[in-house]
Design a protein around this motif. Structure first.
Motif, PDB file in Angstrom:
ATOM      1  N   ALA A   1       0.833  -1.209   0.000  1.00  0.00           N
ATOM      2  CA  ALA A   1       0.000   0.000   0.000  1.00  0.00           C
ATOM      3  C   ALA A   1       0.871   1.264   0.000  1.00  0.00           C
ATOM      4  O   ALA A   1       0.359   2.370   0.138  1.00  0.00           O
ATOM      5  CB  ALA A   1      -0.934   0.003   1.207  1.00  0.00           C
ATOM      6  N   GLY A   2       2.178   1.083  -0.126  1.00  0.00           N
ATOM      7  CA  GLY A   2       3.086   2.219  -0.224  1.00  0.00           C
ATOM      8  C   GLY A   2       3.435   2.872   1.098  1.00  0.00           C
ATOM      9  O   GLY A   2       3.772   4.051   1.145  1.00  0.00           O
ATOM     10  N   GLN A   3       3.368   2.104   2.185  1.00  0.00           N
ATOM     11  CA  GLN A   3       3.600   2.673   3.506  1.00  0.00           C
ATOM     12  C   GLN A   3       5.050   2.620   3.974  1.00  0.00           C
ATOM     13  O   GLN A   3       5.335   2.932   5.122  1.00  0.00           O
ATOM     14  CB  GLN A   3       2.693   1.982   4.530  1.00  0.00           C
ATOM     15  CG  GLN A   3       1.234   2.223   4.274  1.00  0.00           C
ATOM     16  CD  GLN A   3       0.910   3.711   4.281  1.00  0.00           C
ATOM     17  OE1 GLN A   3       1.111   4.393   5.280  1.00  0.00           O
ATOM     18  NE2 GLN A   3       0.423   4.218   3.154  1.00  0.00           N
ATOM     19  N   GLY A   4       5.970   2.203   3.118  1.00  0.00           N
ATOM     20  CA  GLY A   4       7.382   2.265   3.479  1.00  0.00           C
ATOM     21  C   GLY A   4       8.077   0.923   3.480  1.00  0.00           C
ATOM     22  O   GLY A   4       7.457  -0.123   3.664  1.00  0.00           O
ATOM     23  N   ASP A   5       9.384   0.998   3.266  1.00  0.00           N
ATOM     24  CA  ASP A   5      10.209  -0.204   3.178  1.00  0.00           C
ATOM     25  C   ASP A   5      10.336  -0.953   4.503  1.00  0.00           C
ATOM     26  O   ASP A   5      10.589  -2.152   4.509  1.00  0.00           O
ATOM     27  CB  ASP A   5      11.609   0.154   2.670  1.00  0.00           C
ATOM     28  CG  ASP A   5      11.599   0.622   1.226  1.00  0.00           C
ATOM     29  OD1 ASP A   5      10.582   0.392   0.531  1.00  0.00           O
ATOM     30  OD2 ASP A   5      12.607   1.209   0.793  1.00  0.00           O
ATOM     31  N   GLU A   6      10.177  -0.251   5.632  1.00  0.00           N
ATOM     32  CA  GLU A   6      10.293  -0.946   6.919  1.00  0.00           C
ATOM     33  C   GLU A   6       9.248  -2.054   7.033  1.00  0.00           C
ATOM     34  O   GLU A   6       9.482  -3.074   7.674  1.00  0.00           O
ATOM     35  CB  GLU A   6      10.187   0.022   8.113  1.00  0.00           C
ATOM     36  CG  GLU A   6       8.835   0.648   8.336  1.00  0.00           C
ATOM     37  CD  GLU A   6       8.562   1.906   7.514  1.00  0.00           C
ATOM     38  OE1 GLU A   6       7.486   2.487   7.691  1.00  0.00           O
ATOM     39  OE2 GLU A   6       9.400   2.303   6.693  1.00  0.00           O
ATOM     40  N   HIS A   7       8.095  -1.864   6.382  1.00  0.00           N
ATOM     41  CA  HIS A   7       7.064  -2.902   6.414  1.00  0.00           C
ATOM     42  C   HIS A   7       7.497  -4.130   5.613  1.00  0.00           C
ATOM     43  O   HIS A   7       7.167  -5.250   5.973  1.00  0.00           O
ATOM     44  CB  HIS A   7       5.729  -2.358   5.904  1.00  0.00           C
ATOM     45  CG  HIS A   7       5.174  -1.283   6.778  1.00  0.00           C
ATOM     46  ND1 HIS A   7       4.772  -1.513   8.074  1.00  0.00           N
ATOM     47  CD2 HIS A   7       4.983   0.035   6.556  1.00  0.00           C
ATOM     48  CE1 HIS A   7       4.342  -0.386   8.608  1.00  0.00           C
ATOM     49  NE2 HIS A   7       4.468   0.568   7.712  1.00  0.00           N
TER      50      HIS A   7
END
Length: 170
Positions: free
Chosen positions: A126-132
């Protein structure tokens, strides 16, 4: 199709005894049964309310009651993130927050870490970041190493494939 083999093999809750009124006496078993039916019917908002009510049964100010029952929390999390209310990302974050009740950072419960991995996977896509992406890989690796099943391996593969692209773009 979403559940691991362990979750699918879990017995379904029993119905209340024939003499009880289903509408007047909402037992834990009845709430769980209705929650499962709501999930089967893709009524995730209703399922969320039912599993939340089931978790509150027996809870007092000084006692957690059954509020840490992993089965009920897993089903509440599933209903929460599939309801997608108010939006998909918020629902995923709420589901992840609910999982922290089960000591997500330290547990080796395969279902708990697999659900966390699937949520992290959806947050990444969903584009919430690479940490996910990286957290999702860690959770799904833990789930896979505990059970060695294809289901968790497939979810893990979906997260490992985009990893080189992420590393090159930084």
């Amino acid at each position: 199709w979403w559940a691991s083999p362990l979750a699918r093999s879990r017995p379904t809750p029993r119905s209340p005894s024939p003499g009880r009124s289903r509408k007047k006496d909402p037992t834990l078993s009845l709430l769980a049964e209705q929650g499962e039916e709501a999930i089967r019917n893709k009524e995730f908002t209703k399922a969320k309310a039912l599993f939340n009510s089931a978790l509150l049964i027996g809870k007092t100010d000084n006692d957690a009651g059954i509020s840490h029952d992993s089965y009920l929390i897993h089903r509440l999390v599933y209903a929460t993130y599939n309801a997608g209310i108010p939006d998909e990302v918020s629902a995923l974050q709420e589901g992840l927050a609910l999982l922290t009740q089960l000591d997500l950072r330290h547990t080796n419960d395969s279902e708990t870490v697999a659900i966390a991995g699937r949520i992290k996977k959806r947050l990444y896509f969903a584009g919430q970041g690479d940490e996910h992406l990286f957290d999702g890989i860690q959770y799904l690796e833990r789930a896979y190493f505990v059970l060695h099943n294809g289901y968790n391996g497939t979810n893990l593969t979906f997260l490992i494939n985009p990893r080189p692209e992420t590393a090159d773009s930084s």
